[in-house]
Enzyme design. Structure first.
Site, PDB file in Angstrom:
ATOM      1  N   SER A 163       0.851  -1.195   0.000  1.00 41.16           N
ATOM      2  CA  SER A 163       0.000   0.000   0.000  1.00 41.16           C
ATOM      3  C   SER A 163       0.890   1.249   0.000  1.00 41.16           C
ATOM      4  O   SER A 163       1.817   1.337  -0.792  1.00 41.16           O
ATOM      5  CB  SER A 163      -0.960  -0.052   1.188  1.00 41.16           C
ATOM      6  OG  SER A 163      -1.904   0.991   1.120  1.00 41.16           O
ATOM      7  N   ASP A 329      -8.731  -5.583  -5.567  1.00 46.66           N
ATOM      8  CA  ASP A 329      -8.321  -4.292  -4.988  1.00 46.66           C
ATOM      9  C   ASP A 329      -8.941  -3.152  -5.811  1.00 46.66           C
ATOM     10  O   ASP A 329      -8.666  -3.021  -7.000  1.00 46.66           O
ATOM     11  CB  ASP A 329      -6.794  -4.208  -5.023  1.00 46.66           C
ATOM     12  CG  ASP A 329      -6.230  -3.023  -4.241  1.00 46.66           C
ATOM     13  OD1 ASP A 329      -6.972  -2.045  -4.016  1.00 46.66           O
ATOM     14  OD2 ASP A 329      -5.047  -3.089  -3.864  1.00 46.66           O
ATOM     15  N   HIS A 362      -7.891  -4.605  -1.127  1.00 43.12           N
ATOM     16  CA  HIS A 362      -6.611  -3.950  -0.935  1.00 43.12           C
ATOM     17  C   HIS A 362      -5.867  -4.463   0.297  1.00 43.12           C
ATOM     18  O   HIS A 362      -4.649  -4.608   0.292  1.00 43.12           O
ATOM     19  CB  HIS A 362      -6.840  -2.441  -0.817  1.00 43.12           C
ATOM     20  CG  HIS A 362      -5.588  -1.664  -0.601  1.00 43.12           C
ATOM     21  ND1 HIS A 362      -4.615  -1.570  -1.570  1.00 43.12           N
ATOM     22  CD2 HIS A 362      -5.135  -0.971   0.466  1.00 43.12           C
ATOM     23  CE1 HIS A 362      -3.612  -0.832  -1.104  1.00 43.12           C
ATOM     24  NE2 HIS A 362      -3.910  -0.458   0.126  1.00 43.12           N
TER      25      HIS A 362
END
Lengths: 384, 384
Positions: A163, A329, A362
């Site tokens: 991330s 995601d 995600h």
């Protein structure tokens, strides 16, 4: 090395095993120069470490975190509580601390010990708040780099992040291409696309609309909790995926005793889940840090490092890069992982792409041990 | 038939060609009984119509709207301003007003002339606000049904709706299976899944957190605009799709002169787009209506009409049903369109499913004329 308590008064949210290191500044001064202008007169970086640095100083792995975690990535003798990447780091685990000296840093601008908007500006004696200079992902990478130097590591074996941490890792490899052998970027991006910018922009606006934000000048004990709770709920939506929630919650209702009295209060399990998790987060995160880190992600663009994304990626010359993406995601879609893979590949570098079918969106890297552990184990076991 | 001005004082947001019809109530009273309890002593439905009702009264098409539009679906001599479905309805258009008598109703609970939370309760002389009873999609369908009866239509040729309007159309076909020949449901669902519930739940919470909401008792001139603006921005994110925004905005910045002075103000085009569109909406929509309609969508569940979704869908026996879905819809994903198609098909009914590759997400039906017009034209041209 000192513990947090040795260096300055410790906010309650610095984890017990976290240590602090004060950085040398740039150009022979103590000032830490920021990429978009301004500087910090003093920067402290909070970190935790596991394993031992080899005599050759060639086994260090630096882990950057996503927006919200502290440096407590995994448990230790000193702090046995599980870290945010407990399944990934440790003896015999994918990032094997019997082999590697693993350091996780709290990002510059965050609030778990590293200098950020809630820190005291040594020049004024007051908290920075919104006088903290513009923060970029490149600054976060630089703070990590300088911290490793303070720890005696001039050359990394690997830099790893997911991330926002993946962006920080990319920024590390772009800024210090000769000082890192291996790169791992997970559910990250070369630059944020409009949907991700929009999702974060609304979160920031909600925080700023909370009267308790007070233009950023709130007292630490009077955080804009309403705004932060709402913002975090939107964040949570963007971190997960519909299919997981279909299986987990479907249309289940909460027990009537937990149902709010308000006409429009919590009724579905998914609403209760968001509420619980958002409140848990808000009690442990500084609102201004949230704003700065969130905007830093919007700004990040590999193209700034060469004129185009591919020209930027061509500057990375790690021995091997591992790119992992997740099909569900919505925040950093798998096409953005392919962009990193293709760009590094086009430059003739060794790069591997793993596309995972996780249904958890995600945040899969935090929870989908089944898919992530083997992928990471294989990569790290091949490092000789 | 009367104009809006003939029946009661007209809020400024009733479109000029909109007419009002007062419903007969249930069981010989004037009371309109609500599905989840409570009743309304008087219900007025705002509508617009185009084309002429045939002598046999067999050419009426009822159009239900999504959450936010008024009954002004298309222009007319009386109101030449474009309606929200201008390309779809009109002479020679897919829903051809040279052949069909087309009626679009403002939904029960909304604020463009139909009775809703901002209306005066005839029993108390005060606005309902949050004393308005629980609203369901089935109530919206019933108000549309009763309105058509007042207009002399006991049997519909077709009922049509997209998004929330698709749910209302399903509810119509479930509640009045013998009174409608054709059904069209677009980007709709048999029931809301957790991601959609979560997206709407946060919007409602943001409105309720605005101090100007005053527990629903705000004056009409003092709407909770901050909360509504933020809520609408989240709505807009859920209505569109990442790929469209990638092509349209990418990482474009606003001109510095439009950039807010605030440190975290608008900088990217996508932020400016959201801001402009959210403010436009907020100036023309009642906050309590938003809350009621939003929650009604969460509650809707075809399974309540038979014990399971398929048992509910089996009750629909229109001559033919058209289901249209869009691949990039994150709010009512295409799998939910397949669920409708499969359920009606399993019951042995004539049903067609069109899966469109539009990149504009949930709201494609409003803007993607290129894909939607031919699909709808074909369906309606085959009605004999």
């Amino acid at each position: 090395m000192n513990t947090a308590k040795d260096i300055h008064s410790v906010p309650s949210w610095i984890p017990p095993a976290t240590r602090l290191v004060e950085l040398h500044g740039d150009y022979g001064t103590t000032d830490f120069i920021m990429r978009r202008g301004g500087s910090l007169p003093k920067v402290v970086v909070a970190y935790e470490s596991w394993g031992r640095l080899s005599q050759m100083h060639d086994n260090a792995v630096l882990v950057f975190t996503g927006l919200s975690p502290s440096a407590h990535a995994c448990s230790s003798h000193e702090d046995p509580s599980p870290g945010w990447w407990e399944y990934m780091i440790g003896p015999g685990k994918p990032i094997d601390t019997d082999r590697f000296y693993v350091v996780c840093v709290n990002s510059l601008g965050s609030c778990f010990g590293t200098t950020g908007p809630s820190s005291i500006n040594s020049k004024t004696g007051k908290r920075y708040c919104v006088d903290f200079p513009d923060l970029t992902i490149e600054d976060i990478a630089k703070a990590g780099h300088h911290a490793m130097q303070e720890l005696g590591v001039d050359h990394l074996c690997a830099v790893v992040g997911a991330s926002m941490g993946g962006m920080s890792s990319l920024a590390y490899a772009l800024q210090y291409p000769d000082e890192v052998d291996y790169l791992v970027t997970i559910s990250s991006a070369c630059r944020s696309l409009p949907l991700a910018v929009a999702m974060r922009s609304i979160q920031r606006e909600i925080v700023r609309c909370d009267p308790d934000w007070k233009d950023g000048l709130y007292e630490p004990s009077e955080e804009p909790k309403n705004g932060m709770t709402l913002a975090r709920k939107i964040g949570l939506i963007s971190y997960r995926a519909g299919e997981e929630w279909n299986q987990r919650f479907n249309r289940a209702r909460v027990s009537p005793k937990f149902k709010g009295r308000s006409k429009f209060g919590i009724e579905f399990e998914v609403e209760s889940y968001l509420d619980y998790n958002a409140h848990k987060f808000v009690d442990a995160f500084d609102a201004n840090s949230y704003l700065y880190l969130s905007r830093a992600m919007d700004w990040f663009d590999v193209a700034e490092h060469g004129g185009s994304v591919n020209a930027g990626l061509a500057k990375i010359h790690s021995r091997k890069t591992l790119v992992i993406g997740v099909e569900t995601d919505i925040l950093f879609p798998v096409t953005q992982q392919e962009e990193i893979f293709n760009g590094i590949g086009k430059a003739g570098r060794n790069v591997e792409f793993i596309r995972l079918p996780s249904i958890k969106g995600h945040d899969s890297f935090l929870i989908d041990e089944e898919n992530f552990a083997p992928a990471m184990s294989k990569f790290f076991s091949e490092i000789s």
